[in-house]
Design a protein around this motif. Structure first.
Motif, PDB file in Angstrom:
ATOM      1  N   LYS A   1      13.119 -66.027  55.872  1.00 26.50           N
ATOM      2  CA  LYS A   1      13.546 -64.715  55.360  1.00 26.50           C
ATOM      3  C   LYS A   1      14.767 -64.843  54.444  1.00 26.50           C
ATOM      4  N   ARG A   2      15.718 -65.676  54.875  1.00 24.22           N
ATOM      5  CA  ARG A   2      16.912 -65.868  54.054  1.00 24.22           C
ATOM      6  C   ARG A   2      16.550 -66.484  52.702  1.00 24.22           C
ATOM      7  N   ALA A   3      15.599 -67.437  52.750  1.00 23.59           N
ATOM      8  CA  ALA A   3      15.176 -68.082  51.497  1.00 23.59           C
ATOM      9  C   ALA A   3      14.500 -67.060  50.587  1.00 23.59           C
ATOM     10  N   GLN A   4      13.690 -66.170  51.148  1.00 26.64           N
ATOM     11  CA  GLN A   4      13.043 -65.133  50.331  1.00 26.64           C
ATOM     12  C   GLN A   4      14.054 -64.187  49.705  1.00 26.64           C
ATOM     13  N   HIS A   5      15.072 -63.788  50.501  1.00 28.82           N
ATOM     14  CA  HIS A   5      16.117 -62.905  49.947  1.00 28.82           C
ATOM     15  C   HIS A   5      16.948 -63.621  48.898  1.00 28.82           C
ATOM     16  N   ALA A   6      17.170 -64.900  49.080  1.00 30.95           N
ATOM     17  CA  ALA A   6      18.029 -65.650  48.161  1.00 30.95           C
ATOM     18  C   ALA A   6      17.342 -65.904  46.831  1.00 30.95           C
ATOM     19  N   LYS A   7      16.029 -66.085  46.764  1.00 31.53           N
ATOM     20  CA  LYS A   7      15.322 -66.381  45.520  1.00 31.53           C
ATOM     21  C   LYS A   7      15.405 -65.239  44.500  1.00 31.53           C
ATOM     22  N   PRO A   8      15.161 -63.967  44.876  1.00 30.56           N
ATOM     23  CA  PRO A   8      15.296 -62.900  43.857  1.00 30.56           C
ATOM     24  C   PRO A   8      16.702 -62.801  43.308  1.00 30.56           C
ATOM     25  N   ALA A   9      17.707 -63.024  44.171  1.00 31.21           N
ATOM     26  CA  ALA A   9      19.095 -62.955  43.699  1.00 31.21           C
ATOM     27  C   ALA A   9      19.360 -64.031  42.679  1.00 31.21           C
TER      28      ALA A   9
END
Length: 275
Positions: free
Chosen positions: A24-32
């Motif tokens: 989940k953290r990786a998914q949130h970090a990619k758009p940023a």
């Protein structure tokens, strides 16, 4: 199930939970991370647009137009009309500049010129840039006036173009200068007296008009008074006529009364006789 198996199951569940959290953290970090370069890409675009706007503002012809338009109007605007200068005045100015001792500037007094100085001036016509007609007009105007006639006194020294002595003023020449000066003074006095006479005539005309208005007013007043007197006389006649009519009416009434009394007396007498 033993304690060892339970412990291993807990560890697996904990690892799975951590993996999910990490995913989940990786998914949130990619758009940023993807959004940051986009913003950075937009920034140069905006900066470039602002620079283009500044350059376009600087390059706009609208701001430079007022100065250029004013300059163009100043060039197109016609120069103010100046009064034309008499060419004789310009010619005399050249003579004063070239020969200051023979043609001094005002307020310095003029000096009597050499007899035949016009021939000397003709020799310098090319240098002065004046032809024969211009030189003749300049000398004529210079030697015609009270300022020059005053210097042409008897036995006064005449001068050439360089201011050197060139003969004396003869008595006849001095007398002629005095006569010309007296004639001009007489003409000026006549002009002044004519102007004063004209002003006096205008004043007399205005006074005469005012004097003519006063009798008209007096006549009008007299006519009004006569009319008032006539009205009073007419009123008096009417009053007299009314009084006469009243007196006649009273007299008629008296006659009627007397006749009535007489008839009454006659009837009474007749009655006494009958009795």
């Amino acid at each position: 199930m033993g304690f060892e198996q339970l412990a291993a199951l807990k560890d697996q569940l904990a690892k799975q939970a951590e993996e999910k959290r990490m995913a989940k953290r990786a998914q949130h970090a990619k758009p940023a991370q993807n959004a940051k370069p986009a913003k950075q890409a937009e920034a140069p675009k905006q900066g470039g647009a602002s620079k283009q706007a500044e350059t376009s503002k600087q390059a706009r012809p609208g701001r430079a137009a007022p100065t250029s338009a004013r300059h163009a109007q100043a060039q197109k605007a016609p120069a103010q009309k100046s009064k034309p200068v008499d060419p004789v005045v310009l010619s005399i100015g050249k003579l004063q500049k070239r020969f200051p001792k023979a043609f001094p500037k005002n307020p310095a007094p003029k000096v009597p010129l050499k007899v035949g100085i016009f021939k000397d001036l003709l020799e310098h016509s090319e240098e002065l840039g004046l032809d024969e007609a211009a030189l003749r007009d300049a000398i004529k105007v210079w030697c015609w006036g009270s300022r020059y006639w005053a210097c042409v006194a008897e036995n006064a020294m005449r001068v050439d173009l360089n201011g050197q002595d060139a003969g004396q003023v003869l008595p006849a020449e001095a007398a002629r200068a005095r006569g010309l000066q007296a004639k001009r003074q007489k003409a000026r006095s006549a002009a002044q007296s004519g102007a004063a006479h004209q002003a006096a005539t205008v004043q007399q005309g205005s006074d005469a008009q005012q004097d003519a208005v006063v009798p008209q007013e007096d006549n009008a007043a007299e006519q009004n008074n006569a009319g008032a007197q006539g009205d009073a006389g007419a009123q008096d006649n009417v009053a007299e006529q009314n009084n006469a009519a009243q007196e006649a009416h009273v007299a008629q009434q008296d006659v009627v009364t007397q006749q009535g009394n007489a008839s009454q007396k006659d009837s009474a007498a007749q009655q006494d006789n009958a009795a």
